[in-house]
Design an enzyme around this catalytic site. Structure first.
Site, PDB file in Angstrom:
ATOM      1  N   TYR A   8      -7.274 -37.747 -21.569  1.00 45.20           N
ATOM      2  CA  TYR A   8      -6.252 -37.903 -22.607  1.00 45.20           C
ATOM      3  C   TYR A   8      -6.884 -38.289 -23.944  1.00 45.20           C
ATOM      4  O   TYR A   8      -6.477 -37.792 -24.999  1.00 45.20           O
ATOM      5  CB  TYR A   8      -5.199 -38.922 -22.174  1.00 45.20           C
ATOM      6  CG  TYR A   8      -4.515 -38.572 -20.868  1.00 45.20           C
ATOM      7  CD1 TYR A   8      -4.306 -37.246 -20.480  1.00 45.20           C
ATOM      8  CD2 TYR A   8      -4.092 -39.563 -19.996  1.00 45.20           C
ATOM      9  CE1 TYR A   8      -3.690 -36.927 -19.278  1.00 45.20           C
ATOM     10  CE2 TYR A   8      -3.465 -39.252 -18.790  1.00 45.20           C
ATOM     11  CZ  TYR A   8      -3.277 -37.936 -18.444  1.00 45.20           C
ATOM     12  OH  TYR A   8      -2.662 -37.631 -17.247  1.00 45.20           O
ATOM     13  N   HIS A  44      18.292 -29.346 -12.569  1.00 45.97           N
ATOM     14  CA  HIS A  44      17.511 -29.466 -13.790  1.00 45.97           C
ATOM     15  C   HIS A  44      17.101 -28.148 -14.433  1.00 45.97           C
ATOM     16  O   HIS A  44      16.573 -28.165 -15.541  1.00 45.97           O
ATOM     17  CB  HIS A  44      16.258 -30.300 -13.520  1.00 45.97           C
ATOM     18  CG  HIS A  44      16.562 -31.722 -13.203  1.00 45.97           C
ATOM     19  ND1 HIS A  44      16.926 -32.636 -14.150  1.00 45.97           N
ATOM     20  CD2 HIS A  44      16.584 -32.377 -12.021  1.00 45.97           C
ATOM     21  CE1 HIS A  44      17.150 -33.805 -13.574  1.00 45.97           C
ATOM     22  NE2 HIS A  44      16.947 -33.674 -12.282  1.00 45.97           N
ATOM     23  N   ASP A  50      18.592 -27.949 -17.774  1.00 50.87           N
ATOM     24  CA  ASP A  50      18.558 -29.200 -18.528  1.00 50.87           C
ATOM     25  C   ASP A  50      17.663 -29.030 -19.760  1.00 50.87           C
ATOM     26  O   ASP A  50      16.472 -28.745 -19.629  1.00 50.87           O
ATOM     27  CB  ASP A  50      18.031 -30.318 -17.624  1.00 50.87           C
ATOM     28  CG  ASP A  50      18.126 -31.688 -18.246  1.00 50.87           C
ATOM     29  OD1 ASP A  50      18.264 -31.788 -19.491  1.00 50.87           O
ATOM     30  OD2 ASP A  50      18.042 -32.677 -17.499  1.00 50.87           O
ATOM     31  N   HIS A  82      -9.734 -40.820 -19.795  1.00 50.47           N
ATOM     32  CA  HIS A  82     -10.812 -40.125 -20.506  1.00 50.47           C
ATOM     33  C   HIS A  82     -10.357 -38.749 -20.993  1.00 50.47           C
ATOM     34  O   HIS A  82     -10.612 -38.372 -22.150  1.00 50.47           O
ATOM     35  CB  HIS A  82     -12.043 -40.005 -19.595  1.00 50.47           C
ATOM     36  CG  HIS A  82     -13.173 -39.261 -20.219  1.00 50.47           C
ATOM     37  ND1 HIS A  82     -13.944 -39.776 -21.243  1.00 50.47           N
ATOM     38  CD2 HIS A  82     -13.651 -38.009 -19.976  1.00 50.47           C
ATOM     39  CE1 HIS A  82     -14.845 -38.876 -21.597  1.00 50.47           C
ATOM     40  NE2 HIS A  82     -14.692 -37.807 -20.846  1.00 50.47           N
ATOM     41  N   ALA A 122      -6.963 -29.685 -16.213  1.00 47.19           N
ATOM     42  CA  ALA A 122      -6.047 -30.728 -16.697  1.00 47.19           C
ATOM     43  C   ALA A 122      -6.056 -30.777 -18.221  1.00 47.19           C
ATOM     44  O   ALA A 122      -4.996 -30.789 -18.855  1.00 47.19           O
ATOM     45  CB  ALA A 122      -6.428 -32.082 -16.108  1.00 47.19           C
ATOM     46  N   ALA A 154      -8.316 -39.904 -15.865  1.00 47.81           N
ATOM     47  CA  ALA A 154      -7.201 -39.369 -16.650  1.00 47.81           C
ATOM     48  C   ALA A 154      -7.232 -39.921 -18.074  1.00 47.81           C
ATOM     49  O   ALA A 154      -7.037 -39.170 -19.040  1.00 47.81           O
ATOM     50  CB  ALA A 154      -5.875 -39.701 -15.975  1.00 47.81           C
ATOM     51  N   GLN A 170      -9.023 -29.108  -8.920  1.00 47.17           N
ATOM     52  CA  GLN A 170      -9.519 -30.227  -9.716  1.00 47.17           C
ATOM     53  C   GLN A 170     -10.998 -30.059 -10.017  1.00 47.17           C
ATOM     54  O   GLN A 170     -11.718 -29.379  -9.295  1.00 47.17           O
ATOM     55  CB  GLN A 170      -9.248 -31.550  -8.991  1.00 47.17           C
ATOM     56  CG  GLN A 170      -7.776 -31.877  -8.935  1.00 47.17           C
ATOM     57  CD  GLN A 170      -7.470 -33.136  -8.156  1.00 47.17           C
ATOM     58  OE1 GLN A 170      -8.335 -33.767  -7.576  1.00 47.17           O
ATOM     59  NE2 GLN A 170      -6.195 -33.500  -8.124  1.00 47.17           N
TER      60      GLN A 170
END
Length: 163
Positions: A129, A45, A48, A127, A94, A125, A89
Site C-alpha cells: 500500500y 448487492h 447496489d 508495504h 496485488a 500488505a 500470490q
C-alpha cells in the site's frame, strides 16, 4: 492481468476464498457458511451503487477480488479491499490490481479519496500500500475482532492528487 466486474459465474471461486478462515481474518470478517448465503448476497448487492466488485483476471483465470465499498458520492471517498488467491500470490498482482481499482475510483467514479484498513501486523500488505502511495492516517486500537482476538488496524488513504 485485468480487472472485470464480478459475475454470477465467479461465485464458486469467491466462495472458496471466503470460506478460508485465514483469508477472511485479514478482512476482519467471518467466512460465509453456505453457498446459498453468498448467492443471496450477490443478488442483494449486484445493483447496489455504493459498491463495486471486480475479479482479478489472469488469462481468463480467477485470481482474486478487488472491491470498492461504501462509495460516498457526497464526500467522494470509498474503501478499497483486495484478496489475491493463494495460487497467484507473489506475482505482483496485488499492487497492479489495487492500482486498477484506485484508477477506477478516481477516473470513473470521480472519487477524491480512497482508503483502506489493514492489520498492523500485516507488514507485507502495508508495504504494498505504501508503494502505491497510501499514507498511514492513524491506528485504530483493538478495532477489529478476528481469529478469537482483537486487532489493531491502520487506516491508510490516498488522495486523487497523490495517485
Amino acid at each position: 492481468m485485468r480487472i472485470r466486474p464480478l459475475e454470477r459465474k465467479d461465485l464458486p471461486y469467491v466462495y472458496n476464498q471466503e470460506n478460508a478462515r485465514g483469508v477472511m481474518a485479514l478482512w476482519f470478517e467471518e467466512a460465509y457458511t453456505s453457498f446459498d448465503e453468498l448467492e443471496l448476497l450477490y443478488e442483494k448487492h449486484v445493483l447496489d451503487q455504493t459498491e463495486r466488485r471486480f475479479v482479478i483476471d489472469v488469462d481468463g483465470q480467477f485470481a482474486g477480488v478487488v472491491e470498492l465499498m461504501y462509495i460516498d458520492d457526497l464526500h467522494r471517498n470509498t474503501e478499497i479491499q483486495i484478496i489475491v488467491d493463494k495460487d497467484f500470490q507473489g506475482q505482483g498482482l496485488a499492487q497492479e490490481a489495487m492500482q486498477k481499482g484506485i484508477e477506477y475510483a478516481f477516473n470513473v467514479l470521480n472519487m477524491y479519496k480512497v482508503y483502506l484498513y489493514v492489520d498492523v501486523d500485516n507488514q507485507a500488505a502495508v508495504h504494498i500500500y505504501e508503494k502505491i502511495g497510501f499514507q498511514n492516517e492513524g491506528r485504530l486500537r483493538q478495532h477489529f475482532f478476528a481469529e478469537g482476538q482483537y486487532h489493531d488496524s491502520f487506516v491508510m488513504g490516498i488522495l486523487r492528487s497523490e495517485f
